[in-house]
Design an enzyme around this catalytic site. Structure first.
Site, PDB file in Angstrom:
ATOM      1  N   ASP A  28       0.855  -1.196   0.000  1.00 33.70           N
ATOM      2  CA  ASP A  28       0.000   0.000   0.000  1.00 33.70           C
ATOM      3  C   ASP A  28       0.882   1.233   0.000  1.00 33.70           C
ATOM      4  OD1 ASP A  28      -2.027   2.037   0.827  1.00 33.70           O
ATOM      5  OD2 ASP A  28      -3.266   0.266   1.188  1.00 33.70           O
TER       6      ASP A  28
ATOM      7  N   TYR B 127     -12.888   6.898 -12.249  1.00 37.23           N
ATOM      8  CA  TYR B 127     -13.046   5.685 -11.443  1.00 37.23           C
ATOM      9  C   TYR B 127     -13.780   4.608 -12.242  1.00 37.23           C
ATOM     10  CZ  TYR B 127     -14.379   2.827  -7.357  1.00 37.23           C
ATOM     11  OH  TYR B 127     -14.556   1.805  -6.450  1.00 37.23           O
TER      12      TYR B 127
ATOM     13  N   LYS C 212       0.873 -13.819 -13.213  1.00 35.60           N
ATOM     14  CA  LYS C 212       1.298 -14.678 -14.337  1.00 35.60           C
ATOM     15  C   LYS C 212       2.703 -15.236 -14.061  1.00 35.60           C
ATOM     16  CE  LYS C 212       2.298 -13.964 -19.221  1.00 35.60           C
ATOM     17  NZ  LYS C 212       3.347 -12.992 -19.433  1.00 35.60           N
TER      18      LYS C 212
ATOM     19  N   LYS D 119      -4.469   5.402 -13.116  1.00 39.54           N
ATOM     20  CA  LYS D 119      -3.267   4.556 -13.179  1.00 39.54           C
ATOM     21  C   LYS D 119      -3.457   3.257 -12.403  1.00 39.54           C
ATOM     22  CE  LYS D 119       0.522   7.805 -13.891  1.00 39.54           C
ATOM     23  NZ  LYS D 119       1.631   8.511 -13.233  1.00 39.54           N
TER      24      LYS D 119
ATOM     25  N   ASN E 276       0.341  -4.461 -13.846  1.00 42.32           N
ATOM     26  CA  ASN E 276       1.487  -4.861 -13.005  1.00 42.32           C
ATOM     27  C   ASN E 276       1.131  -6.071 -12.133  1.00 42.32           C
ATOM     28  OD1 ASN E 276       3.060  -2.786 -13.977  1.00 42.32           O
ATOM     29  ND2 ASN E 276       2.730  -1.422 -12.225  1.00 42.32           N
TER      30      ASN E 276
HETATM   31  N1  LIG Z   1     -15.910   0.281  -0.016  1.00 42.73           N
HETATM   32  C1  LIG Z   1     -16.794   0.116  -0.984  1.00 42.73           C
HETATM   33  O1  LIG Z   1     -18.003   0.280  -0.754  1.00 42.73           O
HETATM   34  C2  LIG Z   1     -16.336  -0.296  -2.365  1.00 42.73           C
HETATM   35  C3  LIG Z   1     -17.313  -0.426  -3.360  1.00 42.73           C
HETATM   36  C4  LIG Z   1     -16.922  -0.826  -4.623  1.00 42.73           C
HETATM   37  C5  LIG Z   1     -15.598  -1.153  -4.887  1.00 42.73           C
HETATM   38  N2  LIG Z   1     -14.670  -1.012  -3.909  1.00 42.73           N
HETATM   39  C6  LIG Z   1     -13.257  -1.321  -4.253  1.00 42.73           C
HETATM   40  O2  LIG Z   1     -12.628  -2.008  -3.193  1.00 42.73           O
HETATM   41  C7  LIG Z   1     -11.255  -1.596  -3.095  1.00 42.73           C
HETATM   42  C8  LIG Z   1     -10.957  -1.097  -1.697  1.00 42.73           C
HETATM   43  O3  LIG Z   1     -11.790   0.032  -1.407  1.00 42.73           O
HETATM   44  P1  LIG Z   1     -11.845   0.668   0.060  1.00 42.73           P
HETATM   45  O4  LIG Z   1     -13.236   1.071   0.303  1.00 42.73           O
HETATM   46  O5  LIG Z   1     -11.162  -0.228   1.002  1.00 42.73           O
HETATM   47  O6  LIG Z   1     -10.998   2.000  -0.180  1.00 42.73           O
HETATM   48  P2  LIG Z   1      -9.752   2.556   0.655  1.00 42.73           P
HETATM   49  O7  LIG Z   1      -9.442   3.895   0.083  1.00 42.73           O
HETATM   50  O8  LIG Z   1     -10.008   2.460   2.112  1.00 42.73           O
HETATM   51  O9  LIG Z   1      -8.607   1.523   0.294  1.00 42.73           O
HETATM   52  C9  LIG Z   1      -7.890   1.563  -0.903  1.00 42.73           C
HETATM   53  C10 LIG Z   1      -6.416   1.347  -0.555  1.00 42.73           C
HETATM   54  O10 LIG Z   1      -5.644   1.342  -1.761  1.00 42.73           O
HETATM   55  C11 LIG Z   1      -4.436   2.051  -1.522  1.00 42.73           C
HETATM   56  N3  LIG Z   1      -3.880   2.496  -2.800  1.00 42.73           N
HETATM   57  C12 LIG Z   1      -4.434   3.330  -3.713  1.00 42.73           C
HETATM   58  N4  LIG Z   1      -3.595   3.501  -4.758  1.00 42.73           N
HETATM   59  C13 LIG Z   1      -2.507   2.739  -4.511  1.00 42.73           C
HETATM   60  C14 LIG Z   1      -1.314   2.484  -5.227  1.00 42.73           C
HETATM   61  N5  LIG Z   1      -1.041   3.043  -6.406  1.00 42.73           N
HETATM   62  N6  LIG Z   1      -0.398   1.632  -4.678  1.00 42.73           N
HETATM   63  C15 LIG Z   1      -0.640   1.033  -3.488  1.00 42.73           C
HETATM   64  N7  LIG Z   1      -1.752   1.252  -2.765  1.00 42.73           N
HETATM   65  C16 LIG Z   1      -2.683   2.092  -3.272  1.00 42.73           C
HETATM   66  C17 LIG Z   1      -4.868   3.195  -0.604  1.00 42.73           C
HETATM   67  O11 LIG Z   1      -3.812   3.802   0.086  1.00 42.73           O
HETATM   68  C18 LIG Z   1      -5.855   2.473   0.319  1.00 42.73           C
HETATM   69  O12 LIG Z   1      -5.200   1.911   1.443  1.00 42.73           O
HETATM   70  C19 LIG Z   1     -11.038  -0.536  -4.175  1.00 42.73           C
HETATM   71  O13 LIG Z   1     -10.464  -1.140  -5.308  1.00 42.73           O
HETATM   72  C20 LIG Z   1     -12.441  -0.057  -4.484  1.00 42.73           C
HETATM   73  O14 LIG Z   1     -12.560   0.412  -5.805  1.00 42.73           O
HETATM   74  C21 LIG Z   1     -15.003  -0.583  -2.657  1.00 42.73           C
END
Ligand SMILES: NC(=O)c1ccc[n+]([C@@H]2O[C@H](COP(=O)([O-])OP(=O)(O)OC[C@H]3O[C@@H](n4cnc5c(N)ncnc54)[C@H](O)[C@@H]3O)[C@@H](O)[C@H]2O)c1
Length: 316
Positions: free
Chosen positions: A31, A145, A105, A91, A99
């Protein structure tokens, strides 16, 4: 069995790490903390099966040793977060998905993508089932998004079809629970923060838009079951109990003795008018359905928010 969880310090990623550890896995959480918080992993300090490495998965990165699973959960997820970090969001859905698929893979590991109900955009069918292709504005502010996730799904399916990577895709609907950030801008933390700080609760639009809220333990259970299945096509996981944002605001108010006033502000651009998962596929395939009632889930979550709020006022 060893797994990588990208976004492991986030709300859902940290709960997934907990579940994998409970199932006996070794877990490496990656993270960059753009929207996450290491405090979400504090309880795992000293656990020999768990490791956290600060890593930006948008950049090339290496993981040493054997690996059985890559869970790609990294991405800003709340609208204020992805509107603040639009390029990083694009990104992480595109470059980072490639990545992490390359990592799976190279290690001959399985791959799991955290996708979203936002792939359905502002839908003209309800409830939304997996065969619905969605109605997304490709150039609106939210597209950073929605389109990044749609690209991530397309990339995942291409690695499955072209490189035979064993991939899985979950479309997550609105989820709530402890470890959400009080200031992350989503409806529930917003309402609770406003109620705790004595402000009126802000509802956008007329409040007739609908949402359905899944408690985090139910979601993670569905995700774990899907990760162990043979299903490769996207699968909805969420709670089908639908309510209007107005009804939801009133529910939140009922947890506070001096019920806050509700005020109305204009609806953000392309805000979906309805959101309700059709979960018949998850029921049939995984024998999964949510168990935690909204009342029960809100009780636990609001207690967590009260604690966070008290801590933040002490340190202010
Ligand atoms: N919470 C929801 O209701 C919900 C709904 C639909 C989809 N999602 C998906 O679930 C996943 C987690 O969501 P969440 O609610 O826990 O959000 P969150 O923001 O709490 O967690 C996302 C995490 O990804 C990390 N992150 C972002 N870009 C990064 C990068 N380039 N390199 C490393 N770490 C990176 C952030 O620091 C964070 O810790 C996401 O992919 C989100 O799209 C969540």
């Amino acid at each position: 069995m060893r797994a990588v969880v990208t976004g492991g310090a986030g709300f859902l990623g940290s709960h997934l790490c907990d579940r994998l550890l409970t199932e006996g896995w070794e877990v490496l959480a990656l993270d960059n903390l753009i929207t996450g918080d290491e405090a979400n992993l504090a309880h795992l300090k000293g656990n020999a099966k768990f490791k956290f490495e600060p890593t930006d998965v948008n950049e090339p990165f290496r993981v040493e040793g054997k690996l059985e699973y890559v869970f790609h959960f990294a991405s800003p997820a709340s609208p204020p977060d992805y509107l603040k970090f639009p390029i990083e969001t694009l990104k992480v859905g595109s470059i980072a998905t490639m990545n992490t698929l390359e990592l799976a893979k190279a290690k001959n590991a399985k791959f799991f993508l955290a996708s979203t109900s936002e792939c359905y955009g502002d839908p003209d069918v309800s409830p939304q089932c997996e065969s619905y292709w969605g109605r997304v504005n490709p150039v609106g502010p939210r597209s950073v998004y929605d389109e990044a996730k749609r690209f991530a799904e397309a990339t995942t399916m291409a690695y499955h079809r072209h490189h035979a990577v064993d991939t899985h895709i979950v479309r997550i609907f609105n989820t709530y629970g402890p470890r959400m950030r009080l200031n992350d801008g989503r409806a529930l933390p917003n309402f609770v923060y406003q109620a705790l700080s004595g402000q009126p609760i802000t509802v956008y639009g007329d409040g007739k838009q609908t949402r359905s809220f899944c408690y985090v333990s139910d979601l993670i259970d569905g995700i774990y079951k899907l990760s162990q299945s043979d299903e490769h096509m996207p699968t909805n996981i969420g709670n089908p109990t639908e309510l209007t944002i107005q009804e939801f605001a009133v529910r939140i108010c009922s947890f506070f003795p001096n019920a806050p006033r509700i005020i109305y502000e204009p609806l953000p651009v392309d805000d979906p008018k309805q959101r309700r998962p059709d979960i018949s596929k998850a029921k049939r395939l995984l024998g999964w359905e949510p168990k935690v009632s909204l009342e029960e889930g809100l009780k636990t979550t609001i207690a967590f928010f009260r604690e966070q709020y008290a801590k933040s006022t002490v340190t202010r």
